[in-house]
Design a protein around this motif. Structure first.
Motif, PDB file in Angstrom:
ATOM      1  N   SER A 252       0.826  -1.204   0.000  1.00 23.46           N
ATOM      2  CA  SER A 252       0.000   0.000   0.000  1.00 23.46           C
ATOM      3  C   SER A 252       0.857   1.249   0.000  1.00 23.46           C
ATOM      4  O   SER A 252       1.902   1.303   0.649  1.00 23.46           O
ATOM      5  CB  SER A 252      -0.915   0.026   1.233  1.00 23.46           C
TER       6      SER A 252
ATOM      7  N   ASN B  27       1.753   4.705   1.441  1.00 24.33           N
ATOM      8  CA  ASN B  27       1.631   5.267   2.785  1.00 24.33           C
ATOM      9  C   ASN B  27       0.951   6.624   2.684  1.00 24.33           C
ATOM     10  O   ASN B  27       1.518   7.669   3.014  1.00 24.33           O
ATOM     11  CB  ASN B  27       3.009   5.392   3.431  1.00 24.33           C
ATOM     12  N   CYS B  28      -0.303   6.590   2.226  1.00 25.34           N
ATOM     13  CA  CYS B  28      -1.048   7.831   2.016  1.00 25.34           C
ATOM     14  C   CYS B  28      -1.662   8.273   3.344  1.00 25.34           C
ATOM     15  O   CYS B  28      -1.798   7.478   4.267  1.00 25.34           O
ATOM     16  CB  CYS B  28      -2.135   7.617   0.969  1.00 25.34           C
TER      17      CYS B  28
ATOM     18  N   GLU C 181      -4.788   9.157   5.565  1.00 25.31           N
ATOM     19  CA  GLU C 181      -4.254   8.534   6.759  1.00 25.31           C
ATOM     20  C   GLU C 181      -4.661   7.076   6.728  1.00 25.31           C
ATOM     21  O   GLU C 181      -5.490   6.687   5.940  1.00 25.31           O
ATOM     22  CB  GLU C 181      -4.845   9.173   8.026  1.00 25.31           C
TER      23      GLU C 181
ATOM     24  N   PRO D  72      -3.119   3.693   6.376  1.00 22.79           N
ATOM     25  CA  PRO D  72      -2.295   2.514   6.108  1.00 22.79           C
ATOM     26  C   PRO D  72      -1.219   2.268   7.165  1.00 22.79           C
ATOM     27  O   PRO D  72      -0.976   1.119   7.525  1.00 22.79           O
ATOM     28  CB  PRO D  72      -1.676   2.830   4.740  1.00 22.79           C
ATOM     29  N   SER D  73      -0.615   3.311   7.686  1.00 22.84           N
ATOM     30  CA  SER D  73       0.449   3.132   8.678  1.00 22.84           C
ATOM     31  C   SER D  73      -0.093   2.667  10.029  1.00 22.84           C
ATOM     32  O   SER D  73       0.669   2.190  10.875  1.00 22.84           O
ATOM     33  CB  SER D  73       1.249   4.431   8.863  1.00 22.84           C
ATOM     34  N   ASP D  74      -1.414   2.810  10.260  1.00 26.77           N
ATOM     35  CA  ASP D  74      -2.036   2.270  11.466  1.00 26.77           C
ATOM     36  C   ASP D  74      -2.321   0.781  11.340  1.00 26.77           C
ATOM     37  O   ASP D  74      -2.609   0.119  12.336  1.00 26.77           O
ATOM     38  CB  ASP D  74      -3.360   2.992  11.747  1.00 26.77           C
TER      39      ASP D  74
ATOM     40  N   ASP E 272       5.530  -2.130   8.156  1.00 31.68           N
ATOM     41  CA  ASP E 272       6.355  -2.261   6.960  1.00 31.68           C
ATOM     42  C   ASP E 272       7.446  -3.308   7.143  1.00 31.68           C
ATOM     43  O   ASP E 272       8.202  -3.280   8.114  1.00 31.68           O
ATOM     44  CB  ASP E 272       6.997  -0.906   6.636  1.00 31.68           C
TER      45      ASP E 272
ATOM     46  N   LEU F 299       4.797  -0.760   3.120  1.00 27.74           N
ATOM     47  CA  LEU F 299       4.306   0.610   3.042  1.00 27.74           C
ATOM     48  C   LEU F 299       5.195   1.354   2.057  1.00 27.74           C
ATOM     49  O   LEU F 299       6.402   1.470   2.266  1.00 27.74           O
ATOM     50  CB  LEU F 299       4.370   1.297   4.412  1.00 27.74           C
TER      51      LEU F 299
ATOM     52  N   GLU G 146       6.345   4.695  -0.265  1.00 25.39           N
ATOM     53  CA  GLU G 146       6.327   6.153  -0.364  1.00 25.39           C
ATOM     54  C   GLU G 146       5.181   6.592  -1.257  1.00 25.39           C
ATOM     55  O   GLU G 146       5.044   6.115  -2.384  1.00 25.39           O
ATOM     56  CB  GLU G 146       7.665   6.634  -0.942  1.00 25.39           C
ATOM     57  N   LYS G 147       4.327   7.482  -0.730  1.00 23.63           N
ATOM     58  CA  LYS G 147       3.118   7.845  -1.478  1.00 23.63           C
ATOM     59  C   LYS G 147       3.475   8.425  -2.847  1.00 23.63           C
ATOM     60  O   LYS G 147       4.449   9.166  -2.998  1.00 23.63           O
ATOM     61  CB  LYS G 147       2.262   8.836  -0.692  1.00 23.63           C
TER      62      LYS G 147
END
Length: 356
Positions: A280, A282-283, A285, A287-289, A293, A299, A301-302
């Motif tokens: 995914s 890392n947009c 908000e 995905p990081s929740d 990674d 994750l 880089e967007k």
């Protein structure tokens, strides 16, 4: 007497993330005799929710047939206010900013909550100012992620409650089918054009794989044309929404999300619960929740389509890594289970209504 709760949403008959989250919440709360649930659908004139919902939940449609935008807004507000005044609701939960800014002026509702499903940073400048002014008049703001909560320091009562799982998986994916899955509305936000571009970069290495994009939306024809222009008709398919979505997860080996922005993506929670490794952006908000990674997924880089393609091919070529990520994916899924989410909402209601 049960606590009367009103959830206000643009259109409950649509098949998108907010609609699914609202149906999930209504199902969770309506299981308890403590609550009486009503959903007010602003833009629909009739119809049933796309997603399954408890028959104890009352649905009220509120569409007005006026073309002028200003008059339409005024008539919608009047209809909403009349429904709220007659319903004598204890709590109203607004799920989008246009209604949340009106809630402070409906005095018949005891407690008012703004429940945001899109991150604050993505809103244009003026809507941000409007939120700062009017949200301060509400009793609580519920957000999906701790990262987004940082943007609401102007409010005295900010609570983070994630979306819940839509279903409890009956099994886990074996991760053996050569299928990449991606689900969502076919619109700019979801970035399927970037997924197609990423697959085009690795086309020669995934000729024996299938990419299934499941959804409907305004970009459908444009995406189909892009697939054709990239020579990917034999690899990428666009499939209409299905009521057998669990089977789609079970039959996939990789889940990819290419969104430009999110709230807390339901699809990532569902994919995790079915043991799928995830790639995914890392947009902001969400995905990081959900993704750790290098542990249960990647994750990226967007906006970096090249890195997205490299992560996909890494999982395509490494079955052992896919299965390792898939095993790790289910380890922390309990925090998204309906019973846990229900307790978080119950705690908020009790605090607002001063129930010990």
């Amino acid at each position: 007497m049960p606590i009367k709760i009103l959830i206000i949403i643009p259109n409950i008959t649509r098949s998108a993330g907010t609609e699914r989250a609202v149906c999930n919440l209504a199902n969770i709360l309506s299981k308890s005799e403590k609550y009486q649930l009503t959903i007010l659908s602003i833009k629909s004139a009739n119809g049933n929710p796309y997603y399954q919902i408890n028959n104890k939940v009352k649905i009220i449609h509120c569409a007005v047939s006026v073309k002028n935008k200003l008059l339409k807004r005024i008539q919608e507000y009047r209809k909403v206010k009349n429904i709220c005044d007659s319903g004598k609701f204890d709590i109203a939960i607004g799920t989008y900013s246009a209604i949340n800014t009106q809630l402070p002026f409906i005095r018949s509702i005891k407690k008012k909550i703004a429940a945001e499903h899109i991150n604050y940073d993505y809103a244009p400048f003026f809507p941000k100012i409007v939120r700062r002014i009017f949200y301060s008049l509400l009793d609580a703001v519920v957000l999906l992620t701790t990262a987004d909560a940082v943007n609401y320091k102007f409010h005295k009562n900010v609570v983070v409650i994630p979306n819940s799982l839509s279903f409890i998986p009956k099994k886990q994916s074996l991760l053996e089918n050569k299928t990449i899955l991606s689900i969502g509305r076919l619109a700019y936000q979801k970035g399927f054009d970037r997924l197609i571009a990423a697959i085009a970069l690795i086309k020669e290495k995934c000729l024996d794989w299938q990419v299934r994009i499941i959804g409907n939306g305004e970009d459908k024809d444009k995406l189909k044309k892009q697939i054709e222009n990239c020579g990917l008709k034999e690899i990428i398919s666009i499939i209409p929404p299905t009521d057998k979505i669990e089977e789609e997860y079970y039959n996939a080996a990789i889940y990819v999300m290419s969104s430009r922005y999110e709230g807390l993506p339901m699809v990532l929670i569902e994919a995790k619960s079915c043991g799928l490794p995830i790639v995914s952006f890392n947009c902001p908000e969400g995905p990081s929740d959900i993704i750790l990674d290098g542990i249960n997924g990647f994750l990226i880089e967007k906006d970096n389509v090249e890195l997205l393609s490299k992560a996909i091919i890494t999982l395509i070529e490494n079955e052992e890594l896919r299965k390792q990520f898939g095993k790790e994916a289910t380890r922390d899924i309990d925090r998204f289970k309906p019973e846990h989410i229900g307790l978080l909402w119950e705690k908020l209601f009790n605090n607002l209504l001063d129930i010990s």
